[in-house]
Design a protein around this motif. Structure first.
Motif, PDB file in Angstrom:
ATOM      1  N   ASP A  20      27.116 183.500  27.463  1.00 54.36           N
ATOM      2  CA  ASP A  20      27.958 183.753  28.642  1.00 54.36           C
ATOM      3  C   ASP A  20      27.401 183.036  29.868  1.00 54.36           C
ATOM      4  O   ASP A  20      28.156 182.617  30.720  1.00 54.36           O
ATOM      5  CB  ASP A  20      28.051 185.254  28.933  1.00 54.36           C
ATOM      6  N   TRP A  21      26.090 182.922  29.952  1.00 52.43           N
ATOM      7  CA  TRP A  21      25.344 182.305  31.033  1.00 52.43           C
ATOM      8  C   TRP A  21      25.249 183.224  32.246  1.00 52.43           C
ATOM      9  O   TRP A  21      26.006 184.181  32.393  1.00 52.43           O
ATOM     10  CB  TRP A  21      25.870 180.953  31.452  1.00 52.43           C
ATOM     11  N   THR A  34      23.186 179.136  44.537  1.00 53.24           N
ATOM     12  CA  THR A  34      23.216 179.670  43.178  1.00 53.24           C
ATOM     13  C   THR A  34      23.034 178.556  42.164  1.00 53.24           C
ATOM     14  O   THR A  34      23.232 177.380  42.487  1.00 53.24           O
ATOM     15  CB  THR A  34      24.543 180.415  42.915  1.00 53.24           C
ATOM     16  N   MET A  35      22.669 178.926  40.969  1.00 51.57           N
ATOM     17  CA  MET A  35      22.586 177.987  39.856  1.00 51.57           C
ATOM     18  C   MET A  35      22.909 178.725  38.560  1.00 51.57           C
ATOM     19  O   MET A  35      22.723 179.931  38.443  1.00 51.57           O
ATOM     20  CB  MET A  35      21.198 177.355  39.751  1.00 51.57           C
ATOM     21  N   THR A  36      23.390 177.980  37.587  1.00 47.53           N
ATOM     22  CA  THR A  36      23.655 178.523  36.263  1.00 47.53           C
ATOM     23  C   THR A  36      22.365 178.516  35.463  1.00 47.53           C
ATOM     24  O   THR A  36      21.582 177.571  35.543  1.00 47.53           O
ATOM     25  CB  THR A  36      24.724 177.670  35.553  1.00 47.53           C
ATOM     26  N   ALA A  37      22.142 179.569  34.708  1.00 52.53           N
ATOM     27  CA  ALA A  37      20.960 179.671  33.851  1.00 52.53           C
ATOM     28  C   ALA A  37      21.376 180.195  32.482  1.00 52.53           C
ATOM     29  O   ALA A  37      22.275 181.030  32.380  1.00 52.53           O
ATOM     30  CB  ALA A  37      19.924 180.603  34.477  1.00 52.53           C
ATOM     31  N   SER A  38      20.702 179.689  31.453  1.00 50.63           N
ATOM     32  CA  SER A  38      20.960 180.184  30.101  1.00 50.63           C
ATOM     33  C   SER A  38      19.657 180.456  29.362  1.00 50.63           C
ATOM     34  O   SER A  38      19.649 180.606  28.144  1.00 50.63           O
ATOM     35  CB  SER A  38      21.812 179.181  29.316  1.00 50.63           C
ATOM     36  N   TRP A  39      18.553 180.503  30.095  1.00 49.62           N
ATOM     37  CA  TRP A  39      17.254 180.875  29.535  1.00 49.62           C
ATOM     38  C   TRP A  39      16.783 182.114  30.270  1.00 49.62           C
ATOM     39  O   TRP A  39      16.885 182.198  31.493  1.00 49.62           O
ATOM     40  CB  TRP A  39      16.232 179.768  29.754  1.00 49.62           C
ATOM     41  N   GLU A  83      33.669 177.016  36.437  1.00 49.99           N
ATOM     42  CA  GLU A  83      32.809 177.215  37.598  1.00 49.99           C
ATOM     43  C   GLU A  83      31.336 177.293  37.196  1.00 49.99           C
ATOM     44  O   GLU A  83      30.466 176.761  37.881  1.00 49.99           O
ATOM     45  CB  GLU A  83      33.218 178.473  38.370  1.00 49.99           C
ATOM     46  N   LEU A  84      31.051 177.959  36.078  1.00 46.85           N
ATOM     47  CA  LEU A  84      29.676 178.048  35.588  1.00 46.85           C
ATOM     48  C   LEU A  84      29.129 176.654  35.268  1.00 46.85           C
ATOM     49  O   LEU A  84      27.986 176.336  35.600  1.00 46.85           O
ATOM     50  CB  LEU A  84      29.598 178.942  34.354  1.00 46.85           C
ATOM     51  N   ASN A  85      29.943 175.816  34.636  1.00 42.46           N
ATOM     52  CA  ASN A  85      29.534 174.432  34.379  1.00 42.46           C
ATOM     53  C   ASN A  85      29.277 173.688  35.676  1.00 42.46           C
ATOM     54  O   ASN A  85      28.291 172.964  35.805  1.00 42.46           O
ATOM     55  CB  ASN A  85      30.595 173.707  33.555  1.00 42.46           C
ATOM     56  N   THR A  89      25.693 171.849  37.265  1.00 46.40           N
ATOM     57  CA  THR A  89      25.576 170.389  37.300  1.00 46.40           C
ATOM     58  C   THR A  89      25.576 169.794  38.701  1.00 46.40           C
ATOM     59  O   THR A  89      25.185 168.648  38.874  1.00 46.40           O
ATOM     60  CB  THR A  89      26.711 169.733  36.486  1.00 46.40           C
ATOM     61  N   VAL A  90      26.008 170.555  39.701  1.00 49.52           N
ATOM     62  CA  VAL A  90      26.066 170.063  41.080  1.00 49.52           C
ATOM     63  C   VAL A  90      25.007 170.784  41.906  1.00 49.52           C
ATOM     64  O   VAL A  90      24.812 171.984  41.766  1.00 49.52           O
ATOM     65  CB  VAL A  90      27.474 170.299  41.685  1.00 49.52           C
ATOM     66  N   SER A  91      24.328 170.047  42.763  1.00 50.92           N
ATOM     67  CA  SER A  91      23.287 170.643  43.598  1.00 50.92           C
ATOM     68  C   SER A  91      23.852 171.110  44.931  1.00 50.92           C
ATOM     69  O   SER A  91      24.655 170.409  45.553  1.00 50.92           O
ATOM     70  CB  SER A  91      22.172 169.627  43.855  1.00 50.92           C
TER      71      SER A  91
END
Length: 165
Positions: A20-21, A34-39, A83-85, A89-91
């Motif tokens: 889900d991330w 904010t940033m997406t994380a999957s770890w 949006e999560l993607n 990928t964008v700073s």
């Protein structure tokens, strides 16, 4: 959002984090990033309910997390995959990605989280330490994940509140 206890949470951590991330969100000098994380992971440490998060040194959000005493972890519904993607990928150095995403920010005791989240964890930082090459037992992980030696910083955060939609 409604507050529940960690024990009342009925989620598969592997699905929530790895599939889900997560959105890691913090505030610095009145600005939110904010940033997406999957770890990461969740569990119990030092007698507290905690999450373990990992952020690479070059991520702009790391500056916000380092500056803040608290942060949030938001889990959005699958409908927000685009949006999560984008957040991954964008700073935020280059543009106001939260404003551009169209998603709203809410706050709980001054801690920003995503209003559209299906789950939000309000967290207090307890510990931070960069991963070190010498500590890897399986050195193949360095070759695979850190060819540029840009080791993540591990954060241990106490989950102070769980909010659910």
């Amino acid at each position: 959002m409604t507050e529940i206890t960690c024990e009342a949470l009925n989620e598969n951590a592997f699905q929530m984090i790895g599939k889900d991330w997560l959105l890691l969100t913090a505030k610095k000098d009145g600005k939110v990033n904010t940033m997406t994380a999957s770890w990461g992971g969740v569990g119990v440490m030092w007698g507290k309910q905690v999450a373990f998060l990992f952020i690479r040194p070059q991520r702009y959000t790391k500056e916000f997390v380092d500056a803040a005493a608290e942060m949030s972890i938001s889990v959005l519904p699958e409908a927000y995959r685009k949006e999560l993607n984008y957040f991954g990928t964008v700073s935020g150095r280059d543009e106001d990605k939260i404003a551009k995403s169209g998603l709203g920010i809410a706050e709980e005791n001054g801690v920003p989280y995503f209003a559209d989240a299906r789950l939000a964890f309000i967290c207090k930082k307890l510990y931070a330490q960069p991963l070190e090459a010498d500590c890897f037992i399986d050195k193949s992980n360095i070759e695979r994940w850190y060819p540029g030696n840009d080791f993540h910083t591990m954060y241990v955060v106490e989950i102070e509140k769980v909010l659910t939609a």
